[in-house]
Each structure stands twice: as structure tokens, then as C-alpha cells.
Design a protein around this motif. Structure first.
Motif, PDB file in Angstrom:
ATOM      1  N   THR A 174       0.697  23.209 -11.144  1.00 59.91           N
ATOM      2  CA  THR A 174       0.067  22.256  -9.880  1.00 59.91           C
ATOM      3  C   THR A 174       0.695  21.915  -8.819  1.00 59.91           C
ATOM      4  OG1 THR A 174      -1.568  21.299 -11.855  1.00 59.91           O
ATOM      5  CG2 THR A 174      -1.305  20.392  -9.774  1.00 59.91           C
ATOM      6  N   VAL A 175       0.318  22.116  -7.494  1.00 58.25           N
ATOM      7  CA  VAL A 175       1.024  21.734  -6.364  1.00 58.25           C
ATOM      8  C   VAL A 175       0.112  20.622  -5.684  1.00 58.25           C
ATOM      9  CG1 VAL A 175       1.844  22.774  -4.221  1.00 58.25           C
ATOM     10  CG2 VAL A 175       1.816  24.102  -6.170  1.00 58.25           C
ATOM     11  N   VAL A 176       0.912  19.576  -5.535  1.00 57.30           N
ATOM     12  CA  VAL A 176       0.334  18.170  -4.869  1.00 57.30           C
ATOM     13  C   VAL A 176       1.049  18.115  -3.546  1.00 57.30           C
ATOM     14  CG1 VAL A 176       0.164  15.827  -4.979  1.00 57.30           C
ATOM     15  CG2 VAL A 176      -0.063  17.278  -7.154  1.00 57.30           C
ATOM     16  N   PRO A 177      -0.090  18.167  -2.464  1.00 57.52           N
ATOM     17  CA  PRO A 177       0.367  17.862  -1.053  1.00 57.52           C
ATOM     18  C   PRO A 177       0.862  16.456  -0.737  1.00 57.52           C
ATOM     19  CG  PRO A 177      -1.853  18.287  -1.101  1.00 57.52           C
ATOM     20  CD  PRO A 177      -1.243  18.322  -2.601  1.00 57.52           C
ATOM     21  N   HIS A 178       1.866  15.964  -0.212  1.00 58.56           N
ATOM     22  CA  HIS A 178       2.314  14.763  -0.015  1.00 58.56           C
ATOM     23  C   HIS A 178       2.507  14.537   1.431  1.00 58.56           C
ATOM     24  CE1 HIS A 178       4.346  10.993  -1.207  1.00 58.56           C
ATOM     25  NE2 HIS A 178       5.461  11.235  -0.668  1.00 58.56           N
ATOM     26  N   GLY A 179       1.571  13.508   1.997  1.00 61.12           N
ATOM     27  CA  GLY A 179       1.614  13.406   3.500  1.00 61.12           C
ATOM     28  C   GLY A 179       2.669  12.266   3.756  1.00 61.12           C
ATOM     29  N   VAL A 180       3.182  12.549   5.225  1.00 58.95           N
ATOM     30  CA  VAL A 180       4.212  11.562   5.534  1.00 58.95           C
ATOM     31  C   VAL A 180       3.850  10.969   6.945  1.00 58.95           C
ATOM     32  CG1 VAL A 180       5.891  12.583   4.002  1.00 58.95           C
ATOM     33  CG2 VAL A 180       5.766  13.195   6.540  1.00 58.95           C
ATOM     34  N   SER A 181       2.758  11.536   7.526  1.00 56.01           N
ATOM     35  CA  SER A 181       2.515  10.986   8.824  1.00 56.01           C
ATOM     36  C   SER A 181       1.141  10.343   9.366  1.00 56.01           C
ATOM     37  CB  SER A 181       2.639  12.063   9.768  1.00 56.01           C
ATOM     38  OG  SER A 181       1.579  13.406   9.489  1.00 56.01           O
ATOM     39  N   LEU A 182       0.429  10.161   8.224  1.00 48.92           N
ATOM     40  CA  LEU A 182      -0.906   9.558   8.443  1.00 48.92           C
ATOM     41  C   LEU A 182      -0.795   8.048   8.900  1.00 48.92           C
ATOM     42  CD1 LEU A 182      -3.732  10.453   8.234  1.00 48.92           C
ATOM     43  CD2 LEU A 182      -3.962   9.743   5.940  1.00 48.92           C
ATOM     44  N   GLY A 183      -0.080   7.387   8.362  1.00 50.49           N
ATOM     45  CA  GLY A 183       0.188   6.046   8.765  1.00 50.49           C
ATOM     46  C   GLY A 183      -1.051   5.102   8.332  1.00 50.49           C
ATOM     47  N   LEU A 184      -1.261   5.000   7.375  1.00 50.51           N
ATOM     48  CA  LEU A 184      -2.452   4.594   6.671  1.00 50.51           C
ATOM     49  C   LEU A 184      -2.303   2.858   7.069  1.00 50.51           C
ATOM     50  CD1 LEU A 184      -3.147   6.074   3.474  1.00 50.51           C
ATOM     51  CD2 LEU A 184      -4.378   6.319   5.530  1.00 50.51           C
ATOM     52  N   GLY A 185      -1.097   2.531   6.925  1.00 50.11           N
ATOM     53  CA  GLY A 185      -0.784   0.883   7.410  1.00 50.11           C
ATOM     54  C   GLY A 185      -0.722   0.580   8.668  1.00 50.11           C
ATOM     55  N   GLU A 188      -0.133   9.732   0.135  1.00 52.36           N
ATOM     56  CA  GLU A 188       0.323   9.559   1.147  1.00 52.36           C
ATOM     57  C   GLU A 188       1.109   8.187   0.989  1.00 52.36           C
ATOM     58  OE1 GLU A 188       1.311   9.062   4.429  1.00 52.36           O
ATOM     59  OE2 GLU A 188       0.656  10.935   5.286  1.00 52.36           O
ATOM     60  N   HIS A 189       1.482   7.366   1.951  1.00 49.36           N
ATOM     61  CA  HIS A 189       2.098   6.180   1.953  1.00 49.36           C
ATOM     62  C   HIS A 189       1.491   4.907   2.389  1.00 49.36           C
ATOM     63  CE1 HIS A 189       5.123   9.388   1.810  1.00 49.36           C
ATOM     64  NE2 HIS A 189       5.871   8.871   1.050  1.00 49.36           N
ATOM     65  N   ILE A 190       1.902   3.475   1.949  1.00 53.45           N
ATOM     66  CA  ILE A 190       1.525   2.520   2.416  1.00 53.45           C
ATOM     67  C   ILE A 190       2.564   2.105   3.273  1.00 53.45           C
ATOM     68  CG2 ILE A 190       1.050   0.208   1.910  1.00 53.45           C
ATOM     69  CD1 ILE A 190       0.507   1.059  -1.149  1.00 53.45           C
ATOM     70  N   ALA A 191       2.582   2.651   4.633  1.00 49.92           N
ATOM     71  CA  ALA A 191       3.366   2.347   5.538  1.00 49.92           C
ATOM     72  C   ALA A 191       2.570   2.476   7.070  1.00 49.92           C
ATOM     73  CB  ALA A 191       4.644   3.310   5.544  1.00 49.92           C
ATOM     74  N   PHE A 192       3.471   2.051   8.156  1.00 46.73           N
ATOM     75  CA  PHE A 192       3.038   2.278   9.558  1.00 46.73           C
ATOM     76  C   PHE A 192       4.087   3.390  10.121  1.00 46.73           C
ATOM     77  CE2 PHE A 192       5.606  -1.344  10.874  1.00 46.73           C
ATOM     78  CZ  PHE A 192       5.844  -1.070  11.840  1.00 46.73           C
ATOM     79  N   VAL A 193       3.844   4.146  10.872  1.00 49.79           N
ATOM     80  CA  VAL A 193       4.802   5.241  11.543  1.00 49.79           C
ATOM     81  C   VAL A 193       4.743   5.441  13.004  1.00 49.79           C
ATOM     82  CG1 VAL A 193       4.893   6.620   9.421  1.00 49.79           C
ATOM     83  CG2 VAL A 193       3.178   7.028  11.393  1.00 49.79           C
ATOM     84  N   ARG A 194       3.751   4.647  13.691  1.00 49.85           N
ATOM     85  CA  ARG A 194       3.613   4.434  15.103  1.00 49.85           C
ATOM     86  C   ARG A 194       2.779   3.264  15.302  1.00 49.85           C
ATOM     87  NH1 ARG A 194       0.073   8.147  12.720  1.00 49.85           N
ATOM     88  NH2 ARG A 194       1.730   9.578  12.996  1.00 49.85           N
ATOM     89  N   ASP A 245      -6.742  -6.133   4.864  1.00 50.63           N
ATOM     90  CA  ASP A 245      -7.883  -6.003   5.227  1.00 50.63           C
ATOM     91  C   ASP A 245      -7.755  -4.449   6.149  1.00 50.63           C
ATOM     92  OD1 ASP A 245      -8.838  -8.102   4.151  1.00 50.63           O
ATOM     93  OD2 ASP A 245      -9.138  -9.386   6.137  1.00 50.63           O
ATOM     94  N   VAL A 246      -6.904  -4.299   6.839  1.00 49.41           N
ATOM     95  CA  VAL A 246      -6.912  -3.244   7.793  1.00 49.41           C
ATOM     96  C   VAL A 246      -6.723  -1.914   6.767  1.00 49.41           C
ATOM     97  CG1 VAL A 246      -5.385  -2.049   9.581  1.00 49.41           C
ATOM     98  CG2 VAL A 246      -6.046  -4.449   9.775  1.00 49.41           C
ATOM     99  N   LEU A 247      -5.521  -2.273   5.885  1.00 52.41           N
ATOM    100  CA  LEU A 247      -5.133  -0.971   4.861  1.00 52.41           C
ATOM    101  C   LEU A 247      -6.219  -0.649   4.170  1.00 52.41           C
ATOM    102  CD1 LEU A 247      -2.967   0.843   3.898  1.00 52.41           C
ATOM    103  CD2 LEU A 247      -2.403  -1.333   2.231  1.00 52.41           C
ATOM    104  N   CYS A 248      -6.851  -1.479   3.511  1.00 51.90           N
ATOM    105  CA  CYS A 248      -8.231  -1.277   2.813  1.00 51.90           C
ATOM    106  C   CYS A 248      -9.231  -0.448   3.482  1.00 51.90           C
ATOM    107  CB  CYS A 248      -8.862  -2.375   2.312  1.00 51.90           C
ATOM    108  SG  CYS A 248      -7.901  -3.389   0.901  1.00 51.90           S
TER     109      CYS A 248
END
Length: 466
Positions: free
Chosen positions: A52-63, A90-96, A123-126
């Protein structure tokens, strides 16, 4: 929840070793480094073997304060389809930060930065997680991150924040035990307390990685062996739940395959130790239950108080509804202003916002600049070759006053242009090589900041055309 087993982060530098490594059930690939139309042959072979190959995103900035970018979501979905993955992370983070929402310059961190554990941020993250879930073809899991700095005025612990996020959105969790250790050293947070507050049933899989400590600060480097404290947190987690999957991350400073295999063996031993403790705990619980059945308590004794709507995390469950649209917009703006102020202090040298530890913000700023220099050297390896030992000090000096506003490739070009405008490097041969490198990627010549020179060049081009 799909059982993944034991895995390792797939990186091009260790691709051959990963293919030959025994006992690898699955791999994780950085999503942004995979081209759906031209998958690496190594990943193709692994998939053909049933790995199995799982893609792991680093740039979406969901937080981040902005809603997830549709193009980034589409690209992530495309990679999921190309890899035939059962889930995406992905990550619980902001990148920009910055931009239209805050009427301020757009800034890129080039790194995962922590979101404040506040109601506004939750609220924003959800909402951002729900948007991503609707756009992605498979379940999404989000990862807790490591941090050097703490936000002032936080309203929840990490465990409570993650519990509410999972409860309100149904998102799965990728728990990084190395990041729990990092936050223990850097922010004084108790890993056991965080684990006790988590919704364990929501865990999709677990990350394990190494780092190093310098001057009382733990750096989550992914370039060092996994330390014993991290393995201890993994054992604690495994004593509470059997994680569906565990993965070793290594991004740099790759050791010999035998050393990586040794780390995987240590991870398996930590899981086994946790499983033994879990069985013991279950037996103790069964014994207590049998005693209660034999000698039942008096009516009402030990009953939980009525009307208490707190969950395992101790966080109020009444906040699980959607915020009013007007409130959501205001929350985004407040979060955006706060994140823009912090990021500007980190990458543009503006004053540190009130309430932050100035020393730690300085440490984080230097770490961001160093990482930026390292990544630019990877995407444009000719620059260190041309500049030699001058590359790193020159780039760090450039980064102090020139924040990244685009990707790393754009950053490399802007750095080269900055040097050429300043008449650098001092060696004429190196300066010619740098100019040629810049021309090959950007055009005939960097625009001069002096209008007279721009006029001369424009006139010369016009005469040549005649």
C-alpha cells in the motif's frame, strides 16, 4: 479501519533499499513529490507487489485562515487515484498567511506552523477539513505537528483540540509520537495526558521519527535515529490501543539499510511491549467487572452526574454544531490577522506579536531560514556549486529581509537575482556562471533597479530588432 501494518517513508534516496527491506507492509510518499503521470518505477513495483502507498501532503495548510485551495485539493486527489491509496493524510498546521483576507502581503512559511488551540482556530479548521473531505475520494487523516513556539491565550490542550476536531468532522487522526515528544521538551506538554485525551478509535496510523536537542530545544529533524523517549511514547500508545499502522519517517542523512531495519525492529518491540501492557490492563478490567457483578453497588452509587456533556477529553461537547456564517467569517479574519502577524515576525523581521516568547520566535525564525536554504539547495543544486562556501551565509542574509512569497524554485531565482543586482559574487567567473544560470531559467537578464539602465537595455533591444 484498514490494518496497514509496519511501514517506512518512501524517499527516492532510499527507494532501492525500501524495495529490498523485509517486513514492509506499506509506504508513505510525500504527495507533492509524486507526479501522477510519471510515477517512480520503485513505487510502481511496490504497488504491483501489493504494498500500500499512502500520499502524505505537506502544503495544503488546513489550519490556515483561508479555505483550502481548490487546485491543491484537486492535485492531492489526483495522486490518491494514481497510487490507488485507501486514505490520504495532511497536517494540522498553517503554512502561509496574509493576502486578501487580511489586506497584507502574502507570505509562505515553507514549513508547518502550529495553529492556536482556540475556538476560532477550531471552527476554521473544522470547516477546512470538511471542504477537503468533500473534495477527496478517500478518507482523510490529519497529523499533529511538532512546534518550537506556543500561542498565547490557548483555550484547550492538544488532546482536547484533537478530540473535538475528530468529533465534529469525523476526520481520522495520524498521531506522530515524535511530535508529542517534541512538544513535551519545547512546550512542557505531557505526552501521556495527550494520549489519555485522544479519541483512540479515530487513529488511522502512527508516525515515529528522530530528532536532536540543542540548547534545551528539541528539533524534529527526521534525520536522526529514533530516541528511547519516543519509543516509550509509542509503547504507551500501544498499551491503550492497537494502532492500525506504524511508520518510520526519515527524510535526510539516510543511514545504511541495516540501521533502518534496526529502527523498524525497535518499533516492533515497542509495539509488542505496549500490547502486553494492554492485555494486562484488559484482564485487570475484566477482574474488576467480575467483582462488581458479584457485589453490585448500592443504587445510585458511582453514577455519573446528570447533565454533564463533557467527553473523554474534558472538552464541552455542546460546541459540535456549525458556527453561524457571519461568526465563521469573523473567526477567519481574526485567525488570519494573528497568523499573518506571527509569520511576518518569523520570515520578514517585523516585531514579535505580544504574548509570544521572543527567544523561541527567534529560534523558530532561524530554523525556518536554515530549512529554506537547505531546500533551495536541493531544488537548485547549481547554486551551492557556483557559490561554494559563500552560498549558505549569502542565502541566510538574503532570507532575513526577503520572505518567501512563492515556491522554492521561485525563491532560488529571486535569490540569484538579488545577488546579481548587488554585484555578487565577487569572483567574476562565479558571477558569470550565476548570470548564465539565471538567464537559462528566467530570461535575458534580471531587471535593474535603476531606471536609466533599464532604458539603455530597452533601447539596445529596439535597435537590435531593427
Amino acid at each position: 479501519m484498514e490494518r496497514l501494518g509496519t511501514g517506512i517513508g518512501w524517499r527516492p534516496e532510499i527507494a532501492d533499499a525500501v524495495e529490498r527491506m523485509p517486513g514492509i507492509d506499506w509506504v508513505e510518499a510525500v504527495a507533492e513529490n509524486v507526479c501522477p503521470g510519471h510515477l517512480p518505477e520503485s513505487l510502481r513495483r511496490l504497488r504491483e507487489r501489493g504494498v500500500t502507498v499512502v500520499p502524505h501532503g505537506v502544503s495544503l495548510g488546513l489550519g490556515g485562515a483561508d479555505r483550502p485551495d481548490e487546485g491543491r485539493l484537486a492535485a492531492l486527489a489526483e495522486r490518491v487515484e494514481a497510487l490507488g491509496s485507501p486514505l490520504v493524510t495532511e497536517h494540522i498546521a498553517f503554512v502561509r498567511a496574509g493576502g486578501a483576507l487580511t489586506a497584507s502581503p502574502h507570505l509562505e512559511a515553507g514549513h508547518l506552523l502550529p495553529v492556536p488551540r482556540t475556538r476560532d482556530a477550531l471552527d476554521v479548521l473544522c470547516e477546512n477539513v470538511r471542504i477537503a473531505q468533500e473534495a477527496l475520494p478517500v478518507p482523510l487523516a490529519v497529523e499533529n505537528i511538532a512546534a518550537l513556539i506556543s500561542w498565547p491565550g490557548e483555550e484547550m490542550t492538544e488532546g482536547q483540540f484533537l478530540y473535538e476536531l475528530a468529533d465534529r468532522t469525523g476526520v481520522r487522526l495520524l498521531i506522530d509520537v515524535a511530535n508529542l515528544h517534541t512538544n513535551h521538551v519545547n512546550r512542557g506538554e505531557d505526552p501521556a495526558k495527550a494520549l489519555a485525551e485522544l479519541p483512540l478509535e479515530a487513529i488511522a496510523y502512527v508516525h515515529v521519527a528522530g530528532g536532536f536537542e540543542r540548547d534545551g530545544v528539541w528539533h524534529d529533524s527526521h534525520a536522526h535515529p529514533v530516541p528511547e523517549p519516543v519509543l516509550g511514547i509509542l509503547t504507551d500508545l500501544a498499551s491503550r490501543v492497537s494502532p492500525p499502522g506504524v511508520l518510520l519517517e526519515r527524510d535526510e542523512n539516510f543511514p545504511e539499510p541495516a540501521e533502518l531495519e534496526g529502527e523498524l525492529a525497535s518499533i516492533r518491540r515497542a509495539l509488542e511491549a505496549g500490547a502486553v501492557e494492554r492485555v494486562k490492563s484488559e484482564l485487570r478490567s475484566a477482574g474488576r467487572a467480575a467483582l462488581r457483578e458479584a457485589d453490585p453497588p448500592m443504587a445510585g452509587a458511582g453514577a455519573p452526574p446528570q447533565g454533564d456533556e463533557t467527553g473523554a477529553a474534558g472538552a464541552t461537547r455542546g460546541a459540535s454544531g456549525l458556527p453561524h456564517p457571519a461568526d465563521a467569517g469573523a473567526a477567519r479574519q481574526r485567525l488570519g490577522l494573528a497568523q499573518a502577524a506571527l509569520l511576518s515576525a518569523l520570515v520578514a523581521g517585523t516585531p514579535v506579536p505580544e504574548g509570544f516568547d521572543r527567544v523561541r520566535v527567534g529560534v523558530q525564525a532561524r530554523a525556518l531560514a536554515a530549512k529554506r536554504a537547505d531546500v533551495v539547495a536541493k531544488v537548485a543544486p547549481e547554486l551551492p556549486e557556483i557559490l561554494g562556501a559563500d552560498y549558505r551565509p549569502a542565502f541566510l542574509g538574503y532570507a532575513q529581509t526577503r520572505p518567501m512569497t512563492g515556491g522554492y524554485r521561485r525563491d532560488a531565482l529571486t535569490f540569484a537575482e538579488h545577488l546579481l543586482h548587488a554585484g555578487r559574487p565577487g569572483d567574476p567567473r562565479a558571477r558569470r556562471e550565476l548570470r548564465q544560470w539565471w538567464r537559462d531559467r528566467s530570461g535575458p537578464a534580471p531587471r535593474s533597479r535603476r531606471p536609466a539602465q533599464r532604458l539603455v537595455r530597452a533601447t539596445r533591444r529596439a535597435l537590435l530588432r531593427r
